[in-house]
Write a protein that holds these residues in place. Structure first.
Motif, PDB file in Angstrom:
ATOM      1  N   ASN A  24      -2.920 -22.953 -14.548  1.00  0.00           N
ATOM      2  CA  ASN A  24      -2.368 -22.547 -13.259  1.00  0.00           C
ATOM      3  C   ASN A  24      -2.999 -21.227 -12.844  1.00  0.00           C
ATOM      4  O   ASN A  24      -2.727 -20.185 -13.430  1.00  0.00           O
ATOM      5  CB  ASN A  24      -0.839 -22.419 -13.343  1.00  0.00           C
ATOM      6  N   ALA A  25      -3.854 -21.306 -11.839  1.00  0.00           N
ATOM      7  CA  ALA A  25      -4.562 -20.112 -11.375  1.00  0.00           C
ATOM      8  C   ALA A  25      -3.702 -19.242 -10.474  1.00  0.00           C
ATOM      9  O   ALA A  25      -4.109 -18.146 -10.104  1.00  0.00           O
ATOM     10  CB  ALA A  25      -5.831 -20.520 -10.633  1.00  0.00           C
ATOM     11  N   VAL A  26      -2.517 -19.730 -10.111  1.00  0.00           N
ATOM     12  CA  VAL A  26      -1.639 -19.002  -9.186  1.00  0.00           C
ATOM     13  C   VAL A  26      -0.263 -18.848  -9.824  1.00  0.00           C
ATOM     14  O   VAL A  26       0.350 -19.827 -10.241  1.00  0.00           O
ATOM     15  CB  VAL A  26      -1.512 -19.746  -7.841  1.00  0.00           C
ATOM     16  N   LYS A  27       0.190 -17.592  -9.912  1.00  0.00           N
ATOM     17  CA  LYS A  27       1.523 -17.304 -10.431  1.00  0.00           C
ATOM     18  C   LYS A  27       2.319 -16.600  -9.330  1.00  0.00           C
ATOM     19  O   LYS A  27       1.821 -15.651  -8.719  1.00  0.00           O
ATOM     20  CB  LYS A  27       1.434 -16.428 -11.678  1.00  0.00           C
ATOM     21  N   ALA A  28       3.508 -17.069  -9.083  1.00  0.00           N
ATOM     22  CA  ALA A  28       4.274 -16.537  -7.955  1.00  0.00           C
ATOM     23  C   ALA A  28       5.723 -16.275  -8.336  1.00  0.00           C
ATOM     24  O   ALA A  28       6.279 -16.951  -9.206  1.00  0.00           O
ATOM     25  CB  ALA A  28       4.223 -17.516  -6.778  1.00  0.00           C
ATOM     26  N   ASN A  29       6.297 -15.272  -7.700  1.00  0.00           N
ATOM     27  CA  ASN A  29       7.735 -15.033  -7.796  1.00  0.00           C
ATOM     28  C   ASN A  29       8.179 -14.273  -6.554  1.00  0.00           C
ATOM     29  O   ASN A  29       7.355 -13.716  -5.806  1.00  0.00           O
ATOM     30  CB  ASN A  29       8.086 -14.236  -9.064  1.00  0.00           C
ATOM     31  N   ALA A  62       7.290 -12.333  -0.833  1.00  0.00           N
ATOM     32  CA  ALA A  62       6.697 -13.299  -1.750  1.00  0.00           C
ATOM     33  C   ALA A  62       5.515 -12.644  -2.459  1.00  0.00           C
ATOM     34  O   ALA A  62       4.584 -12.161  -1.803  1.00  0.00           O
ATOM     35  CB  ALA A  62       6.230 -14.534  -0.994  1.00  0.00           C
ATOM     36  N   TYR A  63       5.575 -12.606  -3.782  1.00  0.00           N
ATOM     37  CA  TYR A  63       4.484 -12.044  -4.584  1.00  0.00           C
ATOM     38  C   TYR A  63       3.692 -13.193  -5.185  1.00  0.00           C
ATOM     39  O   TYR A  63       4.241 -14.035  -5.899  1.00  0.00           O
ATOM     40  CB  TYR A  63       5.037 -11.144  -5.691  1.00  0.00           C
ATOM     41  N   LYS A  65       9.765 -11.229   4.592  1.00  0.00           N
ATOM     42  CA  LYS A  65       9.095 -10.130   5.301  1.00  0.00           C
ATOM     43  C   LYS A  65       7.574 -10.275   5.283  1.00  0.00           C
ATOM     44  O   LYS A  65       6.889  -9.810   6.191  1.00  0.00           O
ATOM     45  CB  LYS A  65       9.457  -8.796   4.641  1.00  0.00           C
ATOM     46  N   GLY A  66       7.038 -10.874   4.241  1.00  0.00           N
ATOM     47  CA  GLY A  66       5.590 -11.010   4.141  1.00  0.00           C
ATOM     48  C   GLY A  66       5.159 -11.374   2.740  1.00  0.00           C
ATOM     49  O   GLY A  66       5.985 -11.713   1.877  1.00  0.00           O
ATOM     50  N   TYR A  67       3.842 -11.283   2.498  1.00  0.00           N
ATOM     51  CA  TYR A  67       3.257 -11.751   1.249  1.00  0.00           C
ATOM     52  C   TYR A  67       2.392 -10.665   0.607  1.00  0.00           C
ATOM     53  O   TYR A  67       1.618  -9.987   1.287  1.00  0.00           O
ATOM     54  CB  TYR A  67       2.371 -12.975   1.491  1.00  0.00           C
ATOM     55  N   VAL A  68       2.533 -10.531  -0.696  1.00  0.00           N
ATOM     56  CA  VAL A  68       1.601  -9.723  -1.484  1.00  0.00           C
ATOM     57  C   VAL A  68       0.685 -10.699  -2.205  1.00  0.00           C
ATOM     58  O   VAL A  68       1.142 -11.508  -3.013  1.00  0.00           O
ATOM     59  CB  VAL A  68       2.323  -8.831  -2.514  1.00  0.00           C
ATOM     60  N   ILE A  69      -0.623 -10.638  -1.920  1.00  0.00           N
ATOM     61  CA  ILE A  69      -1.614 -11.473  -2.597  1.00  0.00           C
ATOM     62  C   ILE A  69      -2.336 -10.571  -3.594  1.00  0.00           C
ATOM     63  O   ILE A  69      -3.124  -9.704  -3.199  1.00  0.00           O
ATOM     64  CB  ILE A  69      -2.604 -12.097  -1.601  1.00  0.00           C
ATOM     65  N   ILE A 120       3.150 -20.857  -1.476  1.00  0.00           N
ATOM     66  CA  ILE A 120       3.558 -20.415  -0.137  1.00  0.00           C
ATOM     67  C   ILE A 120       4.722 -21.266   0.369  1.00  0.00           C
ATOM     68  O   ILE A 120       5.703 -20.751   0.918  1.00  0.00           O
ATOM     69  CB  ILE A 120       2.363 -20.471   0.837  1.00  0.00           C
ATOM     70  N   GLU A 121       4.613 -22.578   0.176  1.00  0.00           N
ATOM     71  CA  GLU A 121       5.696 -23.471   0.614  1.00  0.00           C
ATOM     72  C   GLU A 121       6.994 -23.150  -0.121  1.00  0.00           C
ATOM     73  O   GLU A 121       8.080 -23.160   0.481  1.00  0.00           O
ATOM     74  CB  GLU A 121       5.292 -24.925   0.378  1.00  0.00           C
ATOM     75  N   ASN A 122       6.896 -22.866  -1.414  1.00  0.00           N
ATOM     76  CA  ASN A 122       8.089 -22.535  -2.194  1.00  0.00           C
ATOM     77  C   ASN A 122       8.712 -21.229  -1.718  1.00  0.00           C
ATOM     78  O   ASN A 122       9.943 -21.103  -1.635  1.00  0.00           O
ATOM     79  CB  ASN A 122       7.727 -22.440  -3.672  1.00  0.00           C
TER      80      ASN A 122
END
Length: 471
Positions: A191-196, A202-203, A233-237, A221-223
């Motif tokens: 999994n190249a993408v880790k999110a929480n 959204a981080y 509020k927004g996204y931290v990539i 992003i959908e989650n």
């Protein structure tokens, strides 16, 4: 006896692969009379002389395959730090990394005291289902001891065809005797993408650009939209310490946040080889604010994404200057002989900026507080020694010329790659969260600096970009 030129010619065929024999033979017949190729054959004679001498006089009988592979790798590595020869095994390993899935057990491991130590089992994999735990020591594989193997050799043995079993001998703290665990291999996806979710933000951390990156990003992003809802509020990539990967995935990730315009330009040796990747309508984040985090470990594909979103003013780039790898490597298969990784182009941001040996400068600079043990090391290492510009034989940045006094402009790229493990100590992350929430308006108060922007030349329209070049 074979003439030296003929010997060198057939040696060269070994180097290039038998599949290229006909083409090379035609080339030599057509151009053998030219001065340029006369010099080439003189140099091939020299190579033949050296190879014959080594094979006949070296103190021990050398391995011919090793000699040829080393010669090929020496030729390629002399071009730049990123061109190289991939043996058949290394080529297979590279394909596993870029594909993002393989037949295996699903454990992160390291080597400790000659045995394999489990760092962590990956959720929902054969290893986790079999009950393997962090800090377990693996001493035997199918009854054969691991002592004497390298970590790579042990990992290779644990990987294998799906649905095939392997027996692991485990030593576990608190358990008196070693015990065996039978595990059946399955498809393991990296999994190249880790999110929480950080409450209303959204981080999303992208660790590499493999074939799964775009798909996993879309899911993340959908989650986030579903779980945070209207309070988002927004996204931290987070692209910090991301070494790069597939060019087409970097383009797809950039396109996920853009409605239109160029994503990246790639320029080869000749002007007619310039190609341009274009974004398609559809911003997956619906125009929400984005902060992109970068540091000295952000390289190649990461810099493509950061540069594209920065040029289009779609995101605010926060952190420290990136690594500065602005070149594209193409993987050229050689059949059963492996492959070569060859630098074939430089890439440029949409505003025609070259990142090579320069890097991406963030919109807002936020330095991390280094722990004491790293401060002394940082003081002894010059800033210019942490990026592409410090690599011996690196490609020069074509935009760098001479200063007004005629002296060559010194190339500088890279920065610290340190990221604290504890989120609350991560100044770059905390600033990004505050920025998205509108509570970090004064950059200086937040411990950040805003560099003076430098204007960039306008981009030139060109054709579509290459597919699947490796960075």
């Amino acid at each position: 006896m074979m003439r030296k030129t003929e010997f060198a010619f057939w040696t060269f065929l070994l180097m290039t692969g038998l599949a290229g024999a006909t083409t090379l033979l035609n080339v030599t017949r057509t151009y053998s009379a030219t001065t340029e190729n006369s010099e080439l054959f003189r140099q091939l004679d020299l190579f033949g002389d050296v190879l014959e001498r080594v094979r006949s006089d070296y103190v021990e009988k050398p391995d011919d395959t090793m000699l040829i592979e080393s010669a090929i790798n020496g030729m390629l590595s002399a071009l730049d730090p990123h061109s190289s020869y991939l043996s058949p095994k290394n080529y297979r390993d590279m394909q596993v990394q870029t594909r993002g899935e393989f037949g295996g057990l699903g454990i992160e491991v390291t080597m400790e005291n000659g045995v394999v130590k489990v760092v962590s089992p990956i959720d929902d994999t054969p290893a986790s289902k079999a009950g393997l735990q962090a800090n377990d020591l693996i001493t035997h594989l199918d009854g054969e001891q691991i002592v004497g193997l390298t970590l790579e050799q042990a990992v290779e043995k644990m990987r294998g065809p799906v649905n095939t079993p392997i027996s692991l001998t485990i030593v576990r703290k608190g358990v008196d005797d070693p015990f065996d665990v039978k595990v059946t291999r399955d498809i393991i996806r990296i999994n190249a993408v880790k999110a929480n979710n950080e409450k209303d933000v959204a981080y999303i951390k992208i660790t590499t650009f493999n074939e799964q990156t775009h798909t996993n990003l879309v899911k993340a992003i959908e989650n986030a939209k579903k779980t945070i809802g209207k309070d988002l509020k927004g996204y931290v990539i987070d692209l910090r310490n991301n070494p790069g990967g597939l060019l087409d995935q970097a383009i797809a990730v950039s396109d996920d946040f853009l409605e239109r315009g160029a994503v990246v330009l790639t320029k080869g040796r000749n002007n007619e080889e310039t190609q341009r990747a274009q974004a398609h309508p559809g911003d997956l984040t619906d125009g929400k604010k984005i902060v992109v985090l970068i540091n000295g470990g952000s390289a190649s594909a990461s810099e493509i994404v950061a540069g594209a979103l920065q040029d289009h003013k779609r995101a605010t780039v926060v952190g420290t200057r990136s690594f500065g790898k602005g070149s594209v490597q193409t993987i050229i298969p050689l059949g059963a002989n492996g492959a070569i990784r060859l630098t074939t182009a430089r890439y440029y941001t949409p505003s025609n900026r070259s990142i090579q040996a320069k890097g991406i400068d963030p919109d807002i600079i936020v330095e991390q507080d280094l722990p004491d043990e790293l401060k002394k090391k940082a003081e002894s290492v010059a800033e210019s020694q942490r990026g592409e510009a410090s690599l011996r034989g690196h490609l020069r940045n074509p935009e760098n010329g001479n200063s007004e006094d005629g002296k060559e402009v010194k190339e500088v790229s890279g920065s610290s790659a340190y990221v604290p493990k504890e989120p609350e100590k991560d100044k770059q992350l905390q600033y990004a969260l505050s920025f998205l929430r509108g509570t970090a308006i004064d950059a200086k108060t937040a411990g950040a600096t805003v560099p003076t922007p430098t204007p960039a030349p306008a981009a030139k329209p060109d054709a579509d970009t290459k597919e699947k070049a490796k960075n």
